[in-house]
Design a protein around this motif. Structure first.
Motif, PDB file in Angstrom:
ATOM      1  N   GLU A   1     -48.449  19.217 -30.612  1.00 33.47           N
ATOM      2  CA  GLU A   1     -49.678  18.427 -30.549  1.00 33.47           C
ATOM      3  C   GLU A   1     -49.493  17.327 -29.505  1.00 33.47           C
ATOM      4  N   ILE A   2     -50.471  17.189 -28.621  1.00 32.34           N
ATOM      5  CA  ILE A   2     -50.413  16.178 -27.559  1.00 32.34           C
ATOM      6  C   ILE A   2     -51.531  15.170 -27.803  1.00 32.34           C
ATOM      7  N   PHE A   3     -51.141  13.921 -27.956  1.00 32.58           N
ATOM      8  CA  PHE A   3     -52.103  12.842 -28.184  1.00 32.58           C
ATOM      9  C   PHE A   3     -52.466  12.220 -26.829  1.00 32.58           C
ATOM     10  N   CYS A   4     -53.744  12.224 -26.492  1.00 34.61           N
ATOM     11  CA  CYS A   4     -54.196  11.730 -25.191  1.00 34.61           C
ATOM     12  C   CYS A   4     -55.280  10.663 -25.354  1.00 34.61           C
ATOM     13  N   THR A   5     -55.376   9.801 -24.368  1.00 30.61           N
ATOM     14  CA  THR A   5     -56.429   8.784 -24.349  1.00 30.61           C
ATOM     15  C   THR A   5     -56.741   8.420 -22.907  1.00 30.61           C
TER      16      THR A   5
ATOM     17  N   GLY B   1     -58.154   6.901 -15.756  1.00 31.12           N
ATOM     18  CA  GLY B   1     -57.796   8.308 -15.905  1.00 31.12           C
ATOM     19  C   GLY B   1     -57.386   8.609 -17.333  1.00 31.12           C
ATOM     20  N   CYS B   2     -56.907   9.826 -17.544  1.00 31.12           N
ATOM     21  CA  CYS B   2     -56.533  10.303 -18.878  1.00 31.12           C
ATOM     22  C   CYS B   2     -55.050  10.660 -18.893  1.00 31.12           C
ATOM     23  N   SER B   3     -54.367  10.313 -19.982  1.00 32.14           N
ATOM     24  CA  SER B   3     -52.937  10.610 -20.085  1.00 32.14           C
ATOM     25  C   SER B   3     -52.530  10.731 -21.548  1.00 32.14           C
ATOM     26  N   MET B   4     -51.413  11.416 -21.773  1.00 27.31           N
ATOM     27  CA  MET B   4     -50.874  11.483 -23.132  1.00 27.31           C
ATOM     28  C   MET B   4     -50.188  10.162 -23.474  1.00 27.31           C
ATOM     29  N   PHE B   5     -50.089   9.876 -24.756  1.00 31.55           N
ATOM     30  CA  PHE B   5     -49.341   8.699 -25.193  1.00 31.55           C
ATOM     31  C   PHE B   5     -48.356   9.038 -26.315  1.00 31.55           C
ATOM     32  N   GLY B   6     -48.370  10.299 -26.744  1.00 31.54           N
ATOM     33  CA  GLY B   6     -47.426  10.721 -27.766  1.00 31.54           C
ATOM     34  C   GLY B   6     -47.499  12.218 -28.006  1.00 31.54           C
ATOM     35  N   ILE B   7     -46.441  12.779 -28.599  1.00 29.16           N
ATOM     36  CA  ILE B   7     -46.442  14.209 -28.945  1.00 29.16           C
ATOM     37  C   ILE B   7     -45.869  14.390 -30.347  1.00 29.16           C
ATOM     38  N   ARG B   8     -46.248  15.512 -30.968  1.00 34.05           N
ATOM     39  CA  ARG B   8     -45.673  15.887 -32.259  1.00 34.05           C
ATOM     40  C   ARG B   8     -45.235  17.345 -32.154  1.00 34.05           C
ATOM     41  N   VAL B   9     -43.961  17.598 -32.488  1.00 32.97           N
ATOM     42  CA  VAL B   9     -43.392  18.946 -32.344  1.00 32.97           C
ATOM     43  C   VAL B   9     -43.159  19.569 -33.716  1.00 32.97           C
ATOM     44  N   ASN B  10     -43.741  20.733 -33.926  1.00 33.76           N
ATOM     45  CA  ASN B  10     -43.555  21.507 -35.161  1.00 33.76           C
ATOM     46  C   ASN B  10     -43.881  20.711 -36.422  1.00 33.76           C
ATOM     47  N   ASN B  11     -44.726  19.677 -36.241  1.00 34.24           N
ATOM     48  CA  ASN B  11     -45.208  18.872 -37.367  1.00 34.24           C
ATOM     49  C   ASN B  11     -44.065  18.340 -38.235  1.00 34.24           C
TER      50      ASN B  11
ATOM     51  N   GLU C   1     -65.068   5.182 -26.778  1.00 32.01           N
ATOM     52  CA  GLU C   1     -65.160   6.186 -27.842  1.00 32.01           C
ATOM     53  C   GLU C   1     -63.792   6.475 -28.458  1.00 32.01           C
ATOM     54  N   PHE C   2     -62.724   6.313 -27.673  1.00 30.23           N
ATOM     55  CA  PHE C   2     -61.386   6.549 -28.219  1.00 30.23           C
ATOM     56  C   PHE C   2     -61.011   5.478 -29.240  1.00 30.23           C
ATOM     57  N   GLU C   3     -61.632   4.324 -29.141  1.00 32.61           N
ATOM     58  CA  GLU C   3     -61.332   3.240 -30.081  1.00 32.61           C
ATOM     59  C   GLU C   3     -61.784   3.575 -31.499  1.00 32.61           C
ATOM     60  N   ASN C   4     -62.704   4.540 -31.605  1.00 33.11           N
ATOM     61  CA  ASN C   4     -63.213   4.912 -32.926  1.00 33.11           C
ATOM     62  C   ASN C   4     -62.302   5.905 -33.650  1.00 33.11           C
ATOM     63  N   PHE C   5     -61.338   6.496 -32.912  1.00 30.38           N
ATOM     64  CA  PHE C   5     -60.450   7.491 -33.522  1.00 30.38           C
ATOM     65  C   PHE C   5     -59.286   6.805 -34.232  1.00 30.38           C
ATOM     66  N   LYS C   6     -58.956   7.309 -35.410  1.00 28.44           N
ATOM     67  CA  LYS C   6     -57.749   6.882 -36.108  1.00 28.44           C
ATOM     68  C   LYS C   6     -56.663   7.919 -35.859  1.00 28.44           C
ATOM     69  N   LEU C   7     -55.422   7.481 -35.851  1.00 22.69           N
ATOM     70  CA  LEU C   7     -54.319   8.350 -35.448  1.00 22.69           C
ATOM     71  C   LEU C   7     -54.239   9.615 -36.300  1.00 22.69           C
ATOM     72  N   GLU C   8     -54.488   9.478 -37.597  1.00 25.02           N
ATOM     73  CA  GLU C   8     -54.376  10.654 -38.480  1.00 25.02           C
ATOM     74  C   GLU C   8     -55.462  11.698 -38.215  1.00 25.02           C
ATOM     75  N   ASN C   9     -56.553  11.265 -37.578  1.00 20.99           N
ATOM     76  CA  ASN C   9     -57.639  12.214 -37.263  1.00 20.99           C
ATOM     77  C   ASN C   9     -57.853  12.362 -35.750  1.00 20.99           C
ATOM     78  N   TRP C  10     -56.813  12.045 -35.006  1.00 27.38           N
ATOM     79  CA  TRP C  10     -56.943  12.060 -33.540  1.00 27.38           C
ATOM     80  C   TRP C  10     -57.174  13.491 -33.031  1.00 27.38           C
TER      81      TRP C  10
ATOM     82  N   THR D   1     -44.284   5.914 -37.716  1.00 23.21           N
ATOM     83  CA  THR D   1     -44.400   7.322 -38.083  1.00 23.21           C
ATOM     84  C   THR D   1     -43.176   8.049 -37.551  1.00 23.21           C
ATOM     85  N   ASN D   2     -42.681   8.990 -38.321  1.00 23.93           N
ATOM     86  CA  ASN D   2     -41.484   9.739 -37.919  1.00 23.93           C
ATOM     87  C   ASN D   2     -41.818  11.059 -37.247  1.00 23.93           C
ATOM     88  N   THR D   3     -43.085  11.392 -37.188  1.00 27.79           N
ATOM     89  CA  THR D   3     -43.443  12.708 -36.651  1.00 27.79           C
ATOM     90  C   THR D   3     -43.972  12.660 -35.221  1.00 27.79           C
TER      91      THR D   3
END
Length: 324
Positions: free
Chosen positions: A150-154, A49-59, A95-104, A172-174
Motif C-alpha cells: 500500500e502506497i500512501f500519497c498526498t 505536485g504529488c508524492s508518497m509519504f509512507g508505505i505498508r508492506v504485507n499489512n 481535500e486530502f486534509e479530510n482523509f484520516k490515515l485509517e481510511n486513506w 503505527t508499526n505497520t
C-alpha cells in the motif's frame, strides 16, 4: 511623461515530451538575469505536485532495513525504487486534509508468483494516476511469493523528509514513513544572451531550459511559476496613476528599437548626460519623446549641451519627435 517598454515575446522549443526551451525576448539589459533567477527559484521550490509519504508492506510490522519475503529487494531498496514513481492526482490539496490515515485512499499492489513488479501492477483510486507505468518497483524470486503493498500519497510543495512524515503518520508499526519530493520540476537552467539590434543598440534574450518528471509539461510549470510571481508582485502595485506611466509597446523608431537603449549609449559628455539623468530620463526612447516644454526646461541655460544631444541622435538616425 510615459515610459515605454517593448513587449517581450515567448518562443517554445520542444526538446522532448518532458523537456523544453523557452526563449523570452527582447529584454532590457539586466532583465534576463532578473527574470531567470526568479523563475528558476519558483520552478524548483514552489510548483505543487504529488508524492508518497509512507508505505505498508504485507499489512504487517515493517522495519526499514528488513528483508521482504519473496523479493530480491529489502525494504530500503523498495523505497528507493518507489521514489522514482511519478503520480498525479486531480484532488485539491485541501481535500486530502479530510482523509484520516485509517481510511486513506492508497495505491495498492497485489502480486503473486515470480516475476518483475512494475508500475502497471499498481491499482489506483479514481483520482490518482501513475505516469511511469514501466518503472521497475521490485523483483519476485519464487513462485510462492505473495506481495501486498500500500502506497500512501498526498499533494504538497517542495520537499518533506521522513521525520516530518512520521509526525503526520503518528504511532503505527505497520506504516514506514518515506521522504516526499513533491516538485514535478527536475531541472531548470538558463542562459542570457546579448542580441544586437544595431551597432549601438542591444537587448537581451533569456533561454530557460526546463525538465519535468512527466506529471506536467515544462510549459505548464512555467505558467504556474509566472502565476505565483504575479500574485506576489501584484500586491505591491497599488499606485494606479504611477503604473499608467509605464506602457508596453511594440513600436520602433526608424527600424531601430530604442526602448531598451540607455542614455549612456549616446556617449555624451558628463555634463550633458547628467542633465538628462537628473530629469529622470534613462532611455533613448524617453529622450526622443520629450515634449517641447520638457526640452526647453532641461536645456534652458545650455544650448551647447542641447546641440550635443541633437547631434548624437542625428548620428544614429534619430531625432526629437516634437522638435522641428
Amino acid at each position: 511623461m510615459a515610459i515605454s517598454f517593448i513587449t517581450p515575446t515567448k518562443e517554445v522549443k520542444k526538446i522532448s515530451d518532458f523537456r523544453s526551451k523557452i526563449i523570452i525576448k527582447p529584454l532590457m539589459k539586466g532583465f534576463g538575469v532578473t527574470l531567470g533567477n526568479a523563475l528558476r527559484r519558483v520552478l524548483l521550490s514552489s510548483i505543487p505536485g504529488c508524492s508518497m509519504f509512507g508505505i505498508r508492506v504485507n499489512n504487517s510490522n515493517t522495519i526499514e532495513f528488513r528483508a521482504i519475503p519473496g523479493l530480491i529487494e529489502d525494504c530500503t531498496q523498495l523505497i528507493l525504487n518507489l521514489k522514482k514513481l511519478v503520480i498525479t492526482s486531480n484532488l485539491d490539496d485541501s481535500e486530502f486534509e479530510n482523509f484520516k490515515l485509517e481510511n486513506w485512499p492508497t495505491l495498492k499492489i497485489n502480486f503473486s508468483g515470480k516475476g518483475v513488479i512494475t508500475g502497471k501492477d499498481i491499482e489506483c483510486p479514481s483520482f490518482f494516476n501513475v505516469v511511469n507505468k514501466d518503472l521497475i518497483i521490485a523483483n519476485s524470486e519464487n513462485d510462492y511469493t505473495k506481495f501486498v503493498l500500500e502506497i500512501f500519497c498526498t499533494k504538497g510543495i517542495g520537499f518533506r523528509d521522513f521525520r516530518k512524515n512520521i509526525d503526520i503518520i503518528g504511532k503505527t508499526n505497520t506504516i514506514v514513513a518515506t521522504d516526499s519530493d513533491f516538485s514535478p520540476v527536475i531541472n531548470v537552467g538558463y542562459v542570457v544572451e546579448e542580441v544586437k539590434v544595431s551597432n549601438i543598440i542591444s537587448t537581451e534574450q533569456l533561454i530557460l531550459d526546463v525538465s519535468t518528471n512527466g506529471s506536467i509539461t515544462p510549459e505548464e510549470s512555467i505558467n504556474m511559476a509566472c502565476d505565483i510571481l504575479d500574485k506576489h508582485l501584484s500586491i505591491l502595485s497599488e499606485n494606479d496613476n504611477l503604473v499608467q506611466n509605464f506602457n508596453f509597446t511594440n513600436k520602433t523608431n526608424g527600424n531601430k528599437k530604442v526602448a531598451f537603449t540607455t542614455i549612456d549609449d549616446l556617449e555624451l559628455s558628463a555634463n550633458a548626460s547628467k542633465k538628462i539623468k537628473d530629469s529622470a530620463i534613462h532611455t533613448i526612447d524617453q529622450l526622443i519623446n520629450l515634449s517641447i516644454e520638457e526640452i526647453n526646461e532641461i536645456w534652458k541655460k545650455s544650448d551647447k549641451d542641447k546641440k550635443e544631444v541633437i547631434d548624437a541622435l542625428e548620428s544614429r538616425g534619430l531625432k526629437f519627435k516634437n522638435l522641428n
